[in-house]
Every structure is written in C-alpha cells, then in structure tokens.
Design a protein around this motif. Sequence first.
Motif, PDB file in Angstrom:
ATOM      1  N   ASP A  54       0.834  -1.205   0.000  1.00 43.39           N
ATOM      2  CA  ASP A  54       0.000   0.000   0.000  1.00 43.39           C
ATOM      3  C   ASP A  54       0.872   1.260   0.000  1.00 43.39           C
ATOM      4  O   ASP A  54       0.599   2.216  -0.736  1.00 43.39           O
ATOM      5  CB  ASP A  54      -0.908   0.017   1.235  1.00 43.39           C
ATOM      6  N   ALA A  55       1.911   1.241   0.837  1.00 40.04           N
ATOM      7  CA  ALA A  55       2.778   2.415   0.943  1.00 40.04           C
ATOM      8  C   ALA A  55       3.506   2.695  -0.368  1.00 40.04           C
ATOM      9  O   ALA A  55       3.592   3.848  -0.815  1.00 40.04           O
ATOM     10  CB  ALA A  55       3.781   2.225   2.077  1.00 40.04           C
ATOM     11  N   CYS A  78       0.675  10.140   6.543  1.00 43.05           N
ATOM     12  CA  CYS A  78       0.551   8.698   6.761  1.00 43.05           C
ATOM     13  C   CYS A  78       1.760   8.268   7.568  1.00 43.05           C
ATOM     14  O   CYS A  78       2.888   8.681   7.255  1.00 43.05           O
ATOM     15  CB  CYS A  78       0.496   7.939   5.437  1.00 43.05           C
ATOM     16  N   TYR A  79       1.550   7.430   8.579  1.00 45.65           N
ATOM     17  CA  TYR A  79       2.636   7.115   9.501  1.00 45.65           C
ATOM     18  C   TYR A  79       3.736   6.266   8.871  1.00 45.65           C
ATOM     19  O   TYR A  79       4.787   6.075   9.470  1.00 45.65           O
ATOM     20  CB  TYR A  79       2.085   6.446  10.757  1.00 45.65           C
ATOM     21  N   SER A  80       3.533   5.759   7.674  1.00 48.56           N
ATOM     22  CA  SER A  80       4.607   5.053   6.978  1.00 48.56           C
ATOM     23  C   SER A  80       5.533   6.013   6.230  1.00 48.56           C
ATOM     24  O   SER A  80       6.535   5.579   5.660  1.00 48.56           O
ATOM     25  CB  SER A  80       4.019   4.044   5.988  1.00 48.56           C
ATOM     26  N   ASP A  81       5.194   7.308   6.203  1.00 54.35           N
ATOM     27  CA  ASP A  81       5.933   8.302   5.423  1.00 54.35           C
ATOM     28  C   ASP A  81       6.167   7.835   3.987  1.00 54.35           C
ATOM     29  O   ASP A  81       7.290   7.897   3.466  1.00 54.35           O
ATOM     30  CB  ASP A  81       7.285   8.638   6.087  1.00 54.35           C
ATOM     31  N   ILE A  98       4.943  12.539   8.564  1.00 55.82           N
ATOM     32  CA  ILE A  98       4.422  12.642   9.928  1.00 55.82           C
ATOM     33  C   ILE A  98       5.097  11.676  10.894  1.00 55.82           C
ATOM     34  O   ILE A  98       5.202  11.971  12.087  1.00 55.82           O
ATOM     35  CB  ILE A  98       2.888  12.480   9.982  1.00 55.82           C
ATOM     36  N   ALA A  99       5.560  10.519  10.419  1.00 53.64           N
ATOM     37  CA  ALA A  99       6.238   9.599  11.332  1.00 53.64           C
ATOM     38  C   ALA A  99       7.544  10.217  11.830  1.00 53.64           C
ATOM     39  O   ALA A  99       7.828  10.235  13.032  1.00 53.64           O
ATOM     40  CB  ALA A  99       6.498   8.264  10.647  1.00 53.64           C
ATOM     41  N   ARG A 125       7.217  -2.733   9.678  1.00 59.17           N
ATOM     42  CA  ARG A 125       7.534  -1.614   8.787  1.00 59.17           C
ATOM     43  C   ARG A 125       7.988  -0.401   9.591  1.00 59.17           C
ATOM     44  O   ARG A 125       8.962   0.274   9.232  1.00 59.17           O
ATOM     45  CB  ARG A 125       6.297  -1.277   7.944  1.00 59.17           C
ATOM     46  N   HIS A 126       7.323  -0.125  10.698  1.00 57.84           N
ATOM     47  CA  HIS A 126       7.694   1.005  11.546  1.00 57.84           C
ATOM     48  C   HIS A 126       9.071   0.801  12.175  1.00 57.84           C
ATOM     49  O   HIS A 126       9.874   1.746  12.258  1.00 57.84           O
ATOM     50  CB  HIS A 126       6.653   1.198  12.648  1.00 57.84           C
TER      51      HIS A 126
END
Length: 221
Positions: A54-55, A78-81, A98-99, A125-126
Amino acid sequence: MSRRARILVINPNSNEAVTDGLADALEPLAFTDGPEIVCRTLREGPFGIESQKDAESVTLPLARLVAEDPADAFIIACYSDPGLHVCREATPRPVFGIAECGVLTALSRADRFGVIAIKAGSIRRHLRYLRQMGLMERLAGERPLEMSVAETASGEGTLARMIAVGRELRDLDGAEALVMGCAGMARHRKALEDELGIPVIDPTQAAVAMAIGAVQVAQMR
C-alpha cells in the motif's frame, strides 16, 4: 499585497473520513496571519495504507502532486511516510513526513517513547524505519490496536482501545510519551493524553507545526 503562504496536508489514502479528521485536528494550528492549512485526499490511494505494498503504491502519485502543486510546504499524512524521499526530490520546497516529525517531537518530550500502531502487521515496517533513523534505543515499545484505518477514523470504540494499549505502553513498556501511529487517530489525542497523564503526540500536528516554522522563517526579511 503578498500572497498568503499555504501548507498542503496530503492524506495518501482515499478515505475522506481520515482527511476530515485531519482537518479538525489541525484547526487549532491555524491563525490569522499564518499559512493557510489545506487538507487533501489522494484519490488514487488505497482506502487504507496498511502494508508495504500500500505504501509503495502511492509513491509516484504523491511525487506528481508535490511537483505540480504550488504549496509552500507539504505534509505526507501517513505514519509510513510513503514516498517521502521521492517527494523531496520532486520539489525544492520542504516536505515533511508525519512519522519522522512525530517521533522527533516525542524525543523532545521524553527519554523513551511508545507507538500505538493500527495492526501488528504495521509494526515491522515502523521498526525498520526507526532503525534507519538510528532511534531504536529510545523506543520503549510499539503495540497494535488491531483495527483498520477506516475503523480508527470512524471513532467507534477507538478511544477505549487506544487507552488500553496506551496503558500497556506506559505501565509495561515504560513509555514516557506516546506517538499515535496512524493519521486516522488524530481526533483522539487530547482525550488520550488526559486519560494517561503523559504526552501524546499526534504526528500530523507535529509535522504541521514544523512546517509552519519553516514557512514563517522563509518569509523573514
């Protein structure tokens, strides 16, 4: 009369409820003489960004948007940048993920921080991103809500679950500040912070605050 500066906040998924939540959460950062803050949905994006696939899928659409839009600064909400570095190559103007901004803000408030993820599948992923940033030693832990992006945006049962997970991060993992690991959680920041008694960082608010600083300084004579 000089043109008013504009910050474009891009929701890379196609869920309008997430974009509406972002607009509500960012309203307190708007002020009369400051930059206009505009939230926009990337209609080409999936309904929720919940996997690496998705990212990756939104990287090029984001880069095209950033290259074509005349905004003074951009936020990838989105937190995945996703696409952060590609977008930075596409424009000379500042682009904030944003991450990255959320974590850097948490580090200014506490020695060790925790992250509330939407699902367990997001955590790998994070963590990979935090290793790239060299910040794993400051991470107390990351725990999932096991909810979808759409579910967090709807608000039904989200806050109660966030409180439960936040308590685990605070009491079991030793987190002294929390970062909300999804843009769809934005509307719950204040209530979560009041309940837990530790700083809770909404990463989109953190990114916009940094963008405002960058835009205002750029306009100084």
